[in-house]
Design an enzyme around this catalytic site. Structure first.
Site, PDB file in Angstrom:
ATOM      1  N   GLY C 159      -2.537   9.068   1.805  1.00  0.00           N
ATOM      2  CA  GLY C 159      -2.846   8.747   3.194  1.00  0.00           C
ATOM      3  C   GLY C 159      -2.318   7.371   3.562  1.00  0.00           C
ATOM      4  N   CYS C 160      -2.098   7.153   4.861  1.00  0.00           N
ATOM      5  CA  CYS C 160      -1.477   5.903   5.312  1.00  0.00           C
ATOM      6  C   CYS C 160      -2.402   4.706   5.088  1.00  0.00           C
ATOM      7  CB  CYS C 160      -1.053   6.017   6.770  1.00  0.00           C
ATOM      8  SG  CYS C 160      -2.335   6.611   7.883  1.00  0.00           S
ATOM      9  N   TYR C 161      -3.634   4.809   5.576  1.00  0.00           N
ATOM     10  CA  TYR C 161      -4.585   3.724   5.344  1.00  0.00           C
ATOM     11  C   TYR C 161      -4.774   3.499   3.847  1.00  0.00           C
ATOM     12  CZ  TYR C 161      -6.536   3.523  10.156  1.00  0.00           C
ATOM     13  OH  TYR C 161      -6.733   3.345  11.495  1.00  0.00           O
ATOM     14  N   SER C 164      -2.088   1.524   2.127  1.00  0.00           N
ATOM     15  CA  SER C 164      -2.095   0.085   2.417  1.00  0.00           C
ATOM     16  C   SER C 164      -3.199  -0.627   1.626  1.00  0.00           C
ATOM     17  CB  SER C 164      -2.254  -0.154   3.926  1.00  0.00           C
ATOM     18  OG  SER C 164      -3.602  -0.151   4.330  1.00  0.00           O
TER      19      SER C 164
END
Lengths: 348, 348, 348, 348
Positions: C159-161, C164
């Protein structure tokens, strides 16, 4: 109806000063404000509506160079300083001496603790007088200092970030509900007008748009205000400001641990009770969070929260307009309290 | 595979110069560019990736002060000037004398007509030499000047607004389809990077966001380029630039009257024919209009149109990225043509 | 030079799927991708360049309805699913059975822990087979799972979050430097493309612009990924996503307490060592923080930090482009590792 | 002080309707408005402040389903319709029959010319009655129809684009100064709230941000209003709307040729004379142009211009807030005129 008084603003060409000039113009008990410019102020012109055509058509906003004689001649009763810190630090003693009420929007008179104030590196000509004045200055958040404001002759209008964090945490911290030793994390995000009107690389459109950045981590000037007002220690607070690609508005996301397991209702009730007489703080129902849009162009500070299922970890979110509740609106609210008027005058 | 050559860029710390440095770094036939700074350039630093961390991790982009000896020592074959007009005007004669190919991104060498050039108010040290050089300079839009570019030693890279308007109108005007006496209206809108990296009141985030403004009506510097390249007269053109609240991209909405009733197909076909060998101009089907988003970060100029039911009134819309096809990308495209490479090298 | 293979994408009309189609088109070892649409997919059309004129002029991107026979007939070797969670959950078993390598961009196969997976509420037709497949799936962050990816037939693209946060914390957590019992606070901010292409009230321009809002506090779907990958417990993490008024980019501000007093150099060195072989993570020097702009349109994840003067309280900031390193770019990177190619192919 | 009257609003959950509800709440002669919802209206809820927390804390804005009996029972004197065109077309006859004053914000009753109205494709149940009502309807721009408004029972509140163009051109066109045969070009740019609250692909944040697009060229619905109000012919007008990446505000750039050579002073004087009694149109000095920011959140329409050196080609720029002077504010202004109040009541 109360008697009207004469206000003056120094620095009306800046973002907060302009907002203030607009608010004062519509205030029922304030005469049309005298608008002073300072030597060296950016974008100085003969009329404010040349710089801000937004307000043209309302009869004109003449600007004149600041001078103490004019101040006296015009019968100025309350002086708003939307000036750099060092200018406010220098001018306020004279203004107070002249018997003028001062509401200072800079950070010059907000901090009692010398260690916190050190970040501003003030060079007071008369340190003793400055210390005495400092002791009289009232920190300008009416929700926390209403009764002192009534007697104040010098108000240190609170910082924008500081207001958003202090109003969100004061009810819980003062009720002793927060585990301060665990530490408080304040992740704040602000629109660009908070950085002032002076064009810099940091405020260039191309540098801000399509971007987000954190800055001044562990060393932002508002830190001292938050510590003093909440009565917590430097090692108990982390405050991280971020620059948002919007013109105005602040959202602070605040993380605390509670001393004991609580319900959302209990937290909401603690907050509502604390602000029962404060119309400008809106408490949101548990689980519903404020957004920046809701408070833009108003004097509201909106506060909401989400509680973890464990009943101990709490996320509080607060929003306000940095130019209104975070600056000019709060200044007017402070004036209202100072002069015994209804706190909402000129701010509805 | 062709031999590689050594390029150099002056002004790589600005928006167009930086875009150029990035493009050259990826170009198959260009050696890693020498990046020169000028005295007095804003934000000068030892390495470009300190100013633009975007490109850190790619091996570093050292900057060095410009000097003619270094230019020679490094064997620079083509010099890109992303410098202010007056600097380009002053430096180009020496560079050409030294046998270096020059691609100048400023407006210094774009205008042959003295009346149009007057707006820049150049003070040439040697007016005769300047006039001679001016006669050799090739206006840098490859779609219009491909064959001259092959022989050129000095390319005056076209202006961003001018490129968007000239590419949209050239096919129709050159085919004699436009009623020039009726006049051509060019309503252009540009992102803020077109105004340069220097922070000014005009580029302050708070002044641009939530806003739109027209500026330089009837006196923008790109007007002369449009007139010369299209071969029309000053009284036949109205050009109105606007500042958009976005970092990059230009959209020009262009209004013309046709000399005779035409069909959408005929117009589309005229445009397609004109650009048959030009991959960087994309003609849209009749009635479908380009948007700024489509060409961002590419070297395309997109052109579409809508024809009124009367078959005579025509609205042409063209879009491009002001930093790519409007500046750095076009400069690379010009270099490609100059050196006999495929026009798309380094730009795909 | 390696042999080229045939990739296919389902869901290329969405934001991440489109980015993927573009990246694959430029990949040196991938044949032109087969682009499949699903029944019910929004904005379905015969050609991708009608929906995204951005890519017109590149030879066309035909779309065709998904069908297993076509998959086989075209010799598809690797299938990218940019599909809703439930669709991926349903389709992957068949694809794997057919011997196709799968890189799934949804959350369907990311979570091993049933409690964390419960938030998706999957209804598996064959729970046993799903469990078996789940055990084979490799979590798709190459920096952490490089060797497993080399053997994988199913990659659950991260996932993107989560990417990060995980990339920012993994070096410190794995080295045992973080006081996990004190808790980790992750305050993340994302651009709107993370919410997908489907228009909703939440993604309406007027609701997002001039605004900032927190959402899904204590219950965002990416929470489980962060917990599993970092090996921490639910009560040790607070993750608060916010919706930024920008199209793309994520910035996560992460707050941890260290187990012992450390220097900035030691932290930087721990991070640099961890990512010594990972070109797509850029570690910033102590005290210098990444901004969203730096990594936009790249596959970089940028990580920087500021350490409190006490040497124990640490603020880590990480940035990436949610559509590239947070989705399509990482998917290509995963493919590169899977097929034994240089990790940077098609991503430079 | 005049007697207060009871207003009602249908469609207060939309952007213009909400703005209207807010304005009416602060109006000195209007009782608290009754807020009606329609069946099928998006985002319907029991209270407006749940949908728009912006106004929470002001005592609540209850919503109730529309019904004619309630209208009568509440003694509604003026009914504002912020409803789709076809709904307004259907409801107005009944409302007028009931003796209620109607101010309709849709396009339903703006166009007398059947050819222009055809674009709406209304199906009137009783065409004769509709025609009669149409003849009574007053086009709602007070600056042009003040005296008719005083007698009106049905006001067709003007379109947002139309208002910006008509107010800019009326003084010049009515004075016969414009060469209409040469044609008038209106290049307008609007913020996204003009497209309504319904989420669509067109209003998705990612599609609008970083973008600009023209739409409805030669066929926008506001064209007929401009033609009728200015008394010009379809072939004399080109109107091109564009979608700006901002929430609100319109800027129209208008190109005309004058019948004879004029001075800037003469033009300014013509405009100032025309609007001598109209405080809501601000004429800018020759050469100074309005920007969108100046009129945001106000009921002003700002008009400025630049004249070519030839004294014949004129560029007029006008700006307004599409939700205020372009919709809700103008509706209140129309009400003020209708009821004989000061035109500025509730709009200062």
């Amino acid at each position: 109806m109360p008697q009207t008084i004469q206000p003056a603003v120094v620095g009306a060409t800046g973002y907060a000063g302009f907002e203030l000039a607009r608010l004062l113009t519509r205030h029922p008990y304030a005469k049309k404000p005298v608008l002073f410019t300072r030597k060296g102020e950016a974008g100085t012109t003969a009329k404010l509506d040349e710089l801000y055509p937004h307000v043209s058509g309302n009869g004109g906003y003449p600007l004149e160079p600041f001078c103490w004689e004019t101040l006296k001649a015009k019968g100025v009763k309350v002086l708003f300083l939307a000036t750099p810190h060092e200018v406010s630090r220098e001018w306020v003693p004279e203004a107070v001496k002249q018997g003028v009420h001062v509401i200072d929007l800079s950070g010059a008179w907000r901090l009692e603790t010398p260690e916190y104030r050190a970040i501003y590196d003030f060079k007071d000509e008369n340190p003793e007088a400055a210390a005495k004045l400092m002791a009289q200055a009232v920190y300008g958040i009416p929700e926390l200092h209403r009764s002192e404001l009534k007697e104040a002759s010098l108000v240190a209008n609170a910082g924008c970030y500081a207001t958003s964090i202090i109003l969100a945490l004061a009810p819980l911290v003062r009720a002793g509900l927060v585990d301060l030793n665990h530490g408080v994390v304040c992740d704040s995000k602000s629109g660009v007008s908070g950085a002032g009107k002076q064009p810099t690389q940091k405020t260039h459109f191309v540098e801000v748009a399509e971007n987000l950045s954190a800055y001044s981590v562990f060393n932002h000037r508002h830190t001292g205000e938050i510590l003093e007002q909440l009565g917590i220690l430097p090692e108990q607070l982390i405050f991280t400001p971020h620059l948002l690609p919007i013109p105005r508005g602040i959202l602070s996301t605040i993380y605390v641990r509670l001393n004991s397991v609580m319900s959302g209702d209990a937290i909401e009730s603690c907050m509502r009770k604390f602000y029962a007489d404060s119309t400008f703080v809106r408490i949101f129902p548990a689980g519903k969070l404020p957004q920046i849009q809701y408070s833009l162009h108003t004097n509201y500070c909106d506060v909401g929260f989400t509680l973890a299922p464990d009943g101990k970890r709490l996320v509080v979110v607060s929003c306000l307009d940095n130019l209104v509740k975070g600056a000019a609106g709060q200044a007017v609210q402070n004036m209202n309290v100072m002069f015994g008027w209804n706190e909402e005058e000129g701010l509805r």
